[in-house]
Design a protein around this motif. Structure first.
Motif, PDB file in Angstrom:
ATOM      1  N   ALA A  30      46.539  47.745  44.616  1.00  0.00           N
ATOM      2  CA  ALA A  30      45.500  47.929  43.497  1.00  0.00           C
ATOM      3  C   ALA A  30      43.960  47.260  44.301  1.00  0.00           C
ATOM      4  O   ALA A  30      44.044  46.827  45.348  1.00  0.00           O
ATOM      5  CB  ALA A  30      45.866  46.567  42.436  1.00  0.00           C
ATOM      6  N   GLU A  31      43.021  48.055  43.664  1.00  0.00           N
ATOM      7  CA  GLU A  31      41.577  47.811  44.086  1.00  0.00           C
ATOM      8  C   GLU A  31      41.447  46.311  43.764  1.00  0.00           C
ATOM      9  O   GLU A  31      41.956  45.730  42.754  1.00  0.00           O
ATOM     10  CB  GLU A  31      40.921  48.648  43.470  1.00  0.00           C
ATOM     11  CG  GLU A  31      41.034  50.036  43.672  1.00  0.00           C
ATOM     12  CD  GLU A  31      40.302  51.303  42.875  1.00  0.00           C
ATOM     13  OE1 GLU A  31      39.378  52.009  43.207  1.00  0.00           O
ATOM     14  OE2 GLU A  31      40.839  51.188  41.826  1.00  0.00           O
ATOM     15  N   PRO A  32      40.297  45.723  44.521  1.00  0.00           N
ATOM     16  CA  PRO A  32      40.178  44.350  44.384  1.00  0.00           C
ATOM     17  C   PRO A  32      39.631  43.823  43.048  1.00  0.00           C
ATOM     18  O   PRO A  32      40.401  42.842  42.631  1.00  0.00           O
ATOM     19  CB  PRO A  32      38.828  44.252  45.360  1.00  0.00           C
ATOM     20  CG  PRO A  32      39.046  45.133  46.254  1.00  0.00           C
ATOM     21  CD  PRO A  32      39.561  46.393  45.454  1.00  0.00           C
ATOM     22  N   PHE A  33      38.752  44.327  42.346  1.00  0.00           N
ATOM     23  CA  PHE A  33      38.237  43.859  41.041  1.00  0.00           C
ATOM     24  C   PHE A  33      39.661  44.075  40.046  1.00  0.00           C
ATOM     25  O   PHE A  33      39.875  43.330  38.991  1.00  0.00           O
ATOM     26  CB  PHE A  33      37.104  44.601  40.544  1.00  0.00           C
ATOM     27  CG  PHE A  33      35.911  44.021  41.036  1.00  0.00           C
ATOM     28  CD1 PHE A  33      35.692  42.561  41.325  1.00  0.00           C
ATOM     29  CD2 PHE A  33      34.791  44.603  41.370  1.00  0.00           C
ATOM     30  CE1 PHE A  33      34.721  42.131  41.895  1.00  0.00           C
ATOM     31  CE2 PHE A  33      33.710  44.330  42.002  1.00  0.00           C
ATOM     32  CZ  PHE A  33      33.480  43.031  42.348  1.00  0.00           C
TER      33      PHE A  33
ATOM     34  N   PHE B 158      34.935  40.452  36.513  1.00  0.00           N
ATOM     35  CA  PHE B 158      35.982  41.338  37.150  1.00  0.00           C
ATOM     36  C   PHE B 158      35.943  42.667  36.494  1.00  0.00           C
ATOM     37  O   PHE B 158      36.463  43.633  36.959  1.00  0.00           O
ATOM     38  CB  PHE B 158      37.389  40.701  37.424  1.00  0.00           C
ATOM     39  CG  PHE B 158      37.346  39.434  38.607  1.00  0.00           C
ATOM     40  CD1 PHE B 158      36.350  39.521  39.517  1.00  0.00           C
ATOM     41  CD2 PHE B 158      38.081  38.455  38.338  1.00  0.00           C
ATOM     42  CE1 PHE B 158      36.349  38.536  40.559  1.00  0.00           C
ATOM     43  CE2 PHE B 158      38.070  37.403  39.349  1.00  0.00           C
ATOM     44  CZ  PHE B 158      37.094  37.279  40.380  1.00  0.00           C
ATOM     45  N   ALA B 159      36.242  42.458  34.955  1.00  0.00           N
ATOM     46  CA  ALA B 159      36.494  43.474  34.101  1.00  0.00           C
ATOM     47  C   ALA B 159      35.083  44.558  34.360  1.00  0.00           C
ATOM     48  O   ALA B 159      35.444  45.802  34.457  1.00  0.00           O
ATOM     49  CB  ALA B 159      36.394  42.981  32.743  1.00  0.00           C
ATOM     50  N   ILE B 160      34.059  43.935  34.371  1.00  0.00           N
ATOM     51  CA  ILE B 160      32.794  44.717  34.700  1.00  0.00           C
ATOM     52  C   ILE B 160      32.893  45.448  35.841  1.00  0.00           C
ATOM     53  O   ILE B 160      32.803  46.729  35.870  1.00  0.00           O
ATOM     54  CB  ILE B 160      31.593  44.001  34.467  1.00  0.00           C
ATOM     55  CG1 ILE B 160      31.334  43.586  33.141  1.00  0.00           C
ATOM     56  CG2 ILE B 160      30.306  44.837  34.965  1.00  0.00           C
ATOM     57  CD1 ILE B 160      30.306  42.331  32.975  1.00  0.00           C
TER      58      ILE B 160
ATOM     59  N   PHE C  14      37.869  30.557  34.231  1.00  0.00           N
ATOM     60  CA  PHE C  14      38.503  31.839  34.753  1.00  0.00           C
ATOM     61  C   PHE C  14      38.227  32.781  33.671  1.00  0.00           C
ATOM     62  O   PHE C  14      38.106  34.093  33.947  1.00  0.00           O
ATOM     63  CB  PHE C  14      39.949  31.477  34.604  1.00  0.00           C
ATOM     64  CG  PHE C  14      40.425  30.900  36.001  1.00  0.00           C
ATOM     65  CD1 PHE C  14      39.771  30.818  37.231  1.00  0.00           C
ATOM     66  CD2 PHE C  14      41.735  30.443  35.929  1.00  0.00           C
ATOM     67  CE1 PHE C  14      40.162  30.170  38.171  1.00  0.00           C
ATOM     68  CE2 PHE C  14      42.061  29.772  37.082  1.00  0.00           C
ATOM     69  CZ  PHE C  14      41.424  29.777  38.122  1.00  0.00           C
ATOM     70  N   SER C  15      37.991  32.538  32.502  1.00  0.00           N
ATOM     71  CA  SER C  15      37.408  33.506  31.209  1.00  0.00           C
ATOM     72  C   SER C  15      36.008  34.152  31.915  1.00  0.00           C
ATOM     73  O   SER C  15      35.973  35.459  31.813  1.00  0.00           O
ATOM     74  CB  SER C  15      37.234  32.848  30.196  1.00  0.00           C
ATOM     75  OG  SER C  15      38.476  32.245  29.657  1.00  0.00           O
ATOM     76  N   ALA C  16      35.088  33.214  32.180  1.00  0.00           N
ATOM     77  CA  ALA C  16      33.889  33.838  32.617  1.00  0.00           C
ATOM     78  C   ALA C  16      34.156  34.916  33.935  1.00  0.00           C
ATOM     79  O   ALA C  16      33.631  36.022  33.948  1.00  0.00           O
ATOM     80  CB  ALA C  16      32.858  32.835  32.949  1.00  0.00           C
TER      81      ALA C  16
ATOM     82  N   HIS D  16      34.794  31.349  41.294  1.00  0.00           N
ATOM     83  CA  HIS D  16      35.879  32.256  41.319  1.00  0.00           C
ATOM     84  C   HIS D  16      35.494  33.967  41.235  1.00  0.00           C
ATOM     85  O   HIS D  16      36.102  34.672  42.227  1.00  0.00           O
ATOM     86  CB  HIS D  16      36.613  32.138  40.075  1.00  0.00           C
ATOM     87  CG  HIS D  16      37.144  30.538  39.921  1.00  0.00           C
ATOM     88  ND1 HIS D  16      37.779  30.100  40.700  1.00  0.00           N
ATOM     89  CD2 HIS D  16      36.922  29.809  38.693  1.00  0.00           C
ATOM     90  CE1 HIS D  16      38.076  28.794  40.289  1.00  0.00           C
ATOM     91  NE2 HIS D  16      37.396  28.633  39.144  1.00  0.00           N
ATOM     92  N   GLY D  17      34.412  34.217  40.400  1.00  0.00           N
ATOM     93  CA  GLY D  17      33.904  35.533  40.536  1.00  0.00           C
ATOM     94  C   GLY D  17      33.254  36.077  41.775  1.00  0.00           C
ATOM     95  O   GLY D  17      33.888  36.923  42.450  1.00  0.00           O
ATOM     96  N   CYS D  18      32.268  35.184  42.101  1.00  0.00           N
ATOM     97  CA  CYS D  18      31.735  35.665  43.388  1.00  0.00           C
ATOM     98  C   CYS D  18      32.410  35.544  44.646  1.00  0.00           C
ATOM     99  O   CYS D  18      32.508  36.547  45.628  1.00  0.00           O
ATOM    100  CB  CYS D  18      30.329  35.031  43.642  1.00  0.00           C
ATOM    101  SG  CYS D  18      29.104  35.384  42.343  1.00  0.00           S
ATOM    102  N   TYR D  19      32.929  34.406  44.934  1.00  0.00           N
ATOM    103  CA  TYR D  19      33.953  33.902  46.078  1.00  0.00           C
ATOM    104  C   TYR D  19      35.198  35.150  46.198  1.00  0.00           C
ATOM    105  O   TYR D  19      35.105  35.780  46.988  1.00  0.00           O
ATOM    106  CB  TYR D  19      34.444  32.655  45.931  1.00  0.00           C
ATOM    107  CG  TYR D  19      35.266  32.353  46.996  1.00  0.00           C
ATOM    108  CD1 TYR D  19      35.015  32.211  48.316  1.00  0.00           C
ATOM    109  CD2 TYR D  19      36.701  32.288  46.578  1.00  0.00           C
ATOM    110  CE1 TYR D  19      35.875  31.794  49.149  1.00  0.00           C
ATOM    111  CE2 TYR D  19      37.590  31.882  47.542  1.00  0.00           C
ATOM    112  CZ  TYR D  19      37.226  31.535  48.833  1.00  0.00           C
ATOM    113  OH  TYR D  19      38.265  31.609  49.870  1.00  0.00           O
ATOM    114  N   LEU D  20      35.942  35.130  45.091  1.00  0.00           N
ATOM    115  CA  LEU D  20      36.976  35.899  45.211  1.00  0.00           C
ATOM    116  C   LEU D  20      36.674  37.466  45.197  1.00  0.00           C
ATOM    117  O   LEU D  20      37.428  38.101  46.057  1.00  0.00           O
ATOM    118  CB  LEU D  20      37.931  35.849  43.943  1.00  0.00           C
ATOM    119  CG  LEU D  20      38.922  34.433  43.914  1.00  0.00           C
ATOM    120  CD1 LEU D  20      39.410  34.395  42.711  1.00  0.00           C
ATOM    121  CD2 LEU D  20      39.692  34.200  44.838  1.00  0.00           C
ATOM    122  N   GLY D  21      35.845  37.920  44.210  1.00  0.00           N
ATOM    123  CA  GLY D  21      35.293  39.265  44.459  1.00  0.00           C
ATOM    124  C   GLY D  21      34.810  39.550  45.885  1.00  0.00           C
ATOM    125  O   GLY D  21      35.037  40.503  46.470  1.00  0.00           O
TER     126      GLY D  21
END
Length: 295
Positions: free
Chosen positions: A32-35, A198-200, A191-193, A77-82
């Motif tokens: 699967a792709e990252p996001f 990630f959805a975007i 995680f919701s944020a 979570h968003g910036c780091y994991l992405g």
């Protein structure tokens, strides 16, 4: 015994859990792709945390507190994991990503001094420097300065730096604005944020195609239960208990532990240089996280 549990066993458990994130990413990214992978991970984790919040009758913060937690979620979570996942996807070796993100304690300590007015002693700065040297030695032997694995594109470097900035600023922001929130509620909001981010990314940049192999399913199960639930709750708890720069120094232990896991899982040998680097990193962490008793 209680002091030993909080000062050693809880941080050791966190380091082990966090170190398995690179292993889980390596297993999951081929399918699967990252996001897209991260979005699925976040949604499954929200189900687990939602059930946990319902059972524990979690206290929810007000709108202002929730807003601060959402910002923390975007960063930690968003910036780091992405950033980490895309750096690996774009060809950067996971060990090189780990080295760049391993600069986090230095960045976090500097940010904590600037924004939180935390005091970082010369002893702690020496520990941070030793930690960086130790991590560099581990990765120097594992990949080699002239090997093909040391080469990476400018885009992968940008993603790795993006991850470093996110986790560093997120740790400081969490300490400043979100330390008093309920752990389960706070993590669920974060995680919701991150899931929104990630959805975007998944809908804007990716095909969202997923190959549901057994390997991906096992990887996802561990990423959700071990990492997103266990490790992150411990991280939020540790940030609440200690200074941001001290908590961040634990990340220096992640590359040596990951190298050990790679040896056990993939038979990647550890030589003298890597073991020496791991010991130096442990000494550096000890200098940062242990306070010198006043005379």
């Amino acid at each position: 015994m209680r002091s030993l549990f909080y000062s050693f066993f809880v941080p050791a458990l966190f380091v082990w859990l966090w170190s398995t994130g690179f292993i889980g990413a390596k297993y999951g990214l081929p399918f699967a792709e990252p996001f897209t992978l991260l979005l699925i991970r976040m949604l499954l984790t929200l189900v687990v945390l939602g059930a946990l919040a319902w059972v524990m009758k979690t206290r929810w913060p007000g709108w202002r507190g929730a807003g601060h937690l959402a910002v923390t979620g975007m960063l930690v979570h968003g910036c780091y994991l992405g950033g980490v996942y895309y750096a690996i996807q774009d060809g950067m070796a996971s060990g090189i990503v780990s080295l760049i993100v391993g600069l986090q304690p230095l960045v976090t300590a500097a940010a904590a001094v600037a924004f939180l007015k935390e005091s970082v002693s010369g002893r702690q700065w020496a520990g941070l420097a030793l930690g960086l040297i130790g991590v560099a030695l581990v990765l120097l032997e594992k990949f080699g300065v002239s090997g093909s694995d040391s080469m990476f594109s400018p885009w992968s470097l940008l993603w790795a730096v993006f991850a470093l900035a996110g986790i560093s600023m997120g740790t400081v922001y969490q300490k400043r604005y979100g330390a008093s929130a309920d752990l389960v509620a706070g993590t669920l909001i974060q995680f919701s944020a991150a899931a929104v981010l990630f959805a975007i990314g998944a809908f804007a940049l990716e095909t969202r195609e997923v190959e549901w192999s057994l390997q991906l399913q096992l990887s996802m199960a561990w990423l959700v239960i071990g990492l997103s639930t266990g490790a992150v709750l411990l991280l939020m708890w540790l940030i609440r208990q200690g200074a941001a720069s001290q908590v961040a120094s634990l990340f220096y232990l992640v590359p040596p532990v990951t190298a050990l896991e790679a040896y056990l899982l993939f038979d990647e040998r550890l030589g003298g240089l890597a073991m020496t680097g791991g010991l130096i990193a442990i000494v550096g962490v000890a200098l940062v996280v242990t306070q010198k008793k006043p005379a």
